[in-house]
Motif scaffolding. Sequence first.
Motif, mmCIF file in Angstrom:
data_model
loop_
_atom_site.group_PDB
_atom_site.id
_atom_site.type_symbol
_atom_site.label_atom_id
_atom_site.label_comp_id
_atom_site.label_asym_id
_atom_site.label_seq_id
_atom_site.Cartn_x
_atom_site.Cartn_y
_atom_site.Cartn_z
ATOM 1 N N ILE A 1 4.174 7.058 15.544
ATOM 2 C CA ILE A 1 4.944 6.117 14.701
ATOM 3 C C ILE A 1 4.027 5.678 13.564
ATOM 4 O O ILE A 1 2.886 5.258 13.784
ATOM 5 C CB ILE A 1 5.380 4.861 15.502
ATOM 6 N N LEU A 2 4.537 5.762 12.337
ATOM 7 C CA LEU A 2 3.779 5.305 11.160
ATOM 8 C C LEU A 2 4.592 4.257 10.407
ATOM 9 O O LEU A 2 5.828 4.294 10.408
ATOM 10 C CB LEU A 2 3.489 6.480 10.229
ATOM 11 N N TYR A 3 3.868 3.334 9.753
ATOM 12 C CA TYR A 3 4.503 2.270 8.959
ATOM 13 C C TYR A 3 4.018 2.339 7.518
ATOM 14 O O TYR A 3 2.888 2.784 7.254
ATOM 15 C CB TYR A 3 4.119 0.888 9.502
ATOM 16 N N THR A 4 4.829 1.868 6.593
ATOM 17 C CA THR A 4 4.315 1.681 5.224
ATOM 18 C C THR A 4 3.396 0.466 5.249
ATOM 19 O O THR A 4 3.681 -0.534 5.909
ATOM 20 C CB THR A 4 5.460 1.459 4.213
ATOM 21 N N ASP A 5 2.279 0.574 4.524
ATOM 22 C CA ASP A 5 1.288 -0.522 4.503
ATOM 23 C C ASP A 5 1.621 -1.427 3.314
ATOM 24 O O ASP A 5 1.213 -1.165 2.181
ATOM 25 C CB ASP A 5 -0.113 0.066 4.388
ATOM 26 N N PRO B 1 9.178 -2.078 3.107
ATOM 27 C CA PRO B 1 8.929 -1.771 4.516
ATOM 28 C C PRO B 1 9.587 -0.447 4.925
ATOM 29 O O PRO B 1 10.728 -0.182 4.558
ATOM 30 C CB PRO B 1 9.591 -2.936 5.276
ATOM 31 N N GLY B 2 8.848 0.356 5.683
ATOM 32 C CA GLY B 2 9.386 1.609 6.206
ATOM 33 C C GLY B 2 8.718 1.950 7.527
ATOM 34 O O GLY B 2 7.545 1.598 7.751
ATOM 35 N N ARG C 1 11.470 11.436 11.089
ATOM 36 C CA ARG C 1 12.726 10.707 11.097
ATOM 37 C C ARG C 1 12.432 9.291 10.619
ATOM 38 O O ARG C 1 11.497 8.660 11.096
ATOM 39 C CB ARG C 1 13.335 10.665 12.495
ATOM 40 N N VAL C 2 13.239 8.786 9.650
ATOM 41 C CA VAL C 2 13.070 7.396 9.192
ATOM 42 C C VAL C 2 13.782 6.503 10.206
ATOM 43 O O VAL C 2 15.000 6.543 10.341
ATOM 44 C CB VAL C 2 13.643 7.187 7.767
ATOM 45 N N LEU C 3 12.995 5.714 10.940
ATOM 46 C CA LEU C 3 13.557 4.853 11.989
ATOM 47 C C LEU C 3 14.134 3.564 11.412
ATOM 48 O O LEU C 3 15.158 3.069 11.875
ATOM 49 C CB LEU C 3 12.480 4.519 13.028
ATOM 50 N N LYS C 4 13.427 3.022 10.389
ATOM 51 C CA LYS C 4 13.887 1.774 9.746
ATOM 52 C C LYS C 4 13.389 1.746 8.313
ATOM 53 O O LYS C 4 12.360 2.360 7.987
ATOM 54 C CB LYS C 4 13.314 0.540 10.472
ATOM 55 N N GLY C 5 14.083 0.994 7.475
ATOM 56 C CA GLY C 5 13.592 0.760 6.116
ATOM 57 C C GLY C 5 13.690 1.966 5.215
ATOM 58 O O GLY C 5 14.635 2.754 5.282
#
Length: 585
Positions: free
Chosen positions: A546-550, A464-465, A486-490
């Motif tokens: 905002i983007l997430y790892t899938d 997760p990112g 910027r990496v917000l989480k993960g």
Amino acid sequence: MLRQPIVTVLGHVDHGKTTILDRIRRTSVHTKEAGGITQHIGASEVPIDAIKEIAKPILSSLPIKFRIPGLLFIDTPGHEAFTNLRRRGGSIADLAVLVVDVMQGFQPQTYEAVEILKTFKVPFVVAANKVDLIPGWKSKEDRPITLALKDQDEEVLNYLDTKIYEIVGELGTLGFASERFDRVRDFTKEVLIIPVSGKTGEGIPELLLYLAGLAQKYLENRLDVDIDKPGKGVILEIKEDVGLGKTATVILYEGRMRRGDEILFMTKDGVRKSRIRALLRPKPLDEIRSPRDKFRSVEEVVAAAGIKVAAPGIEEAIPGSPIVVSSPEREEELRKELEKELSEIEFEGEDIGVIVKADTLGTLEALVDMLKARGIPVRRAEIGNVSRRDVVEAYTVRQQDRYKGVILAFNVDVDKAAESEALSKGVPIIVDNVIYRLLEKYEQFLEEERQRELKELLDKLILPGKIQILPGYVFRRSDPAIVGVRVLKGIIRPKYPLMREDGKVVGTIRGIQSEGRPLEEAKEGMEVAVAIDGPMVGRHIDEGDILYTDVPKEHAREIIKRRYLLPDSYIELLKEIFEVQKNRK
């Protein structure tokens, strides 16, 4: 009849255990007119008359009427020697002295010593050693600390108090109330801290006096022995002596032993019966003419005493195990008791657990107790060298749990066949001759193994990112799009697919850079440049997005299964990613 209390000395390496023991022996030898020191095998007896003489300057202020004959100090300090003083349900040691360097305070082995004392339920006093090293301390040989304190400047006393209360604080975190000995109000609830110097002898009078007083007041029932009962002792070690062959060093803590008595003791093959051929005690130092002439034979010994026992087959006895005087009518009952005791320490337990090997019953018991206290299951605990069978068993465990398929070996050798098998099967054998170091090595192995497993996880799974594209940091709009994030989480890594907040997949990370250097990964809080194959900035993604790892579902299942490797925040983010994936049209 009250026997003398058995006292043992524990503490961190170089904190002065041996110096204190040597000082007690030396001071006692110097009071020959008061009875002097009586040498035992493996122990030194300080008679009560010698204690009275040493503590003469302060004795008048303490209304103590002594009934015990003296104190029996075990000569070998340290945890491993202490664990061999074991008996069922506790220790034959009546009291312990925990030595703490007053300048250094608690160290790793100090914590371990307290843990062992707790395990074996042994009351203790703290000797805050090396007061002579306190800046400005005025030393004087062998004087009571009560008198020494009156001679010190105020800043020295304040410094000592600061150090004493650091020890009080550490003991408090371990569940013990404590106080400087002259400020204790309730001796049943507070551990005494006695400032001493093993080097100058200051404080040794109080140490001996309070040990004797505490033992007499609070351990009277335990010390009250019938010396005509059949003897009970514990085997400290098996040793070869010139002219004697193999003998057992025994601390007799109950009853009487005579030459010719029938005895039972434990071996690796079970309980063995023998007959005492000789009981040996040391000759006074001034009578010893040669190494062959160190011992004298005696007809009988009463508790408490340190002796050598010569008997057929005694070389097979397990150190740390009981030795008891038997008789035809009691033999069966005693055998059952000993067998039961051995089975409680040498055992086969959990299916998934570490294998523990040790050299003595005492160290095996202490090690198993300390592992259990840390929540580490034990599959098998046994005395003896590491064998091929141990490795095969550990390998079976390792197939199911890589963290438990390990052999912990205390002070034993590894058979050649076992070494070769361990090498071919990849089974870790952790060896040491200090308990706390062995446990430290295992903790280190666990951390290294976690890192190895995490690397395997990173190499095969998408984790997760969550990132945000930084406004004003678009370096290239497409083929690939290069943006500052910027990496917000993960965590993010190359080849990770990315999706928007509506669940739409926008591309795959081609590479990550920071200050022109390529990175394998970027974690929470980092600001990096990311090259993304697929999207065009302004059409598919934009500044501030905002983007997430899938994360694929099968990867998510594996991540949840191995959640112990990852921070809790990763699992929380995974739930967020599930919700985003649900938004997909």
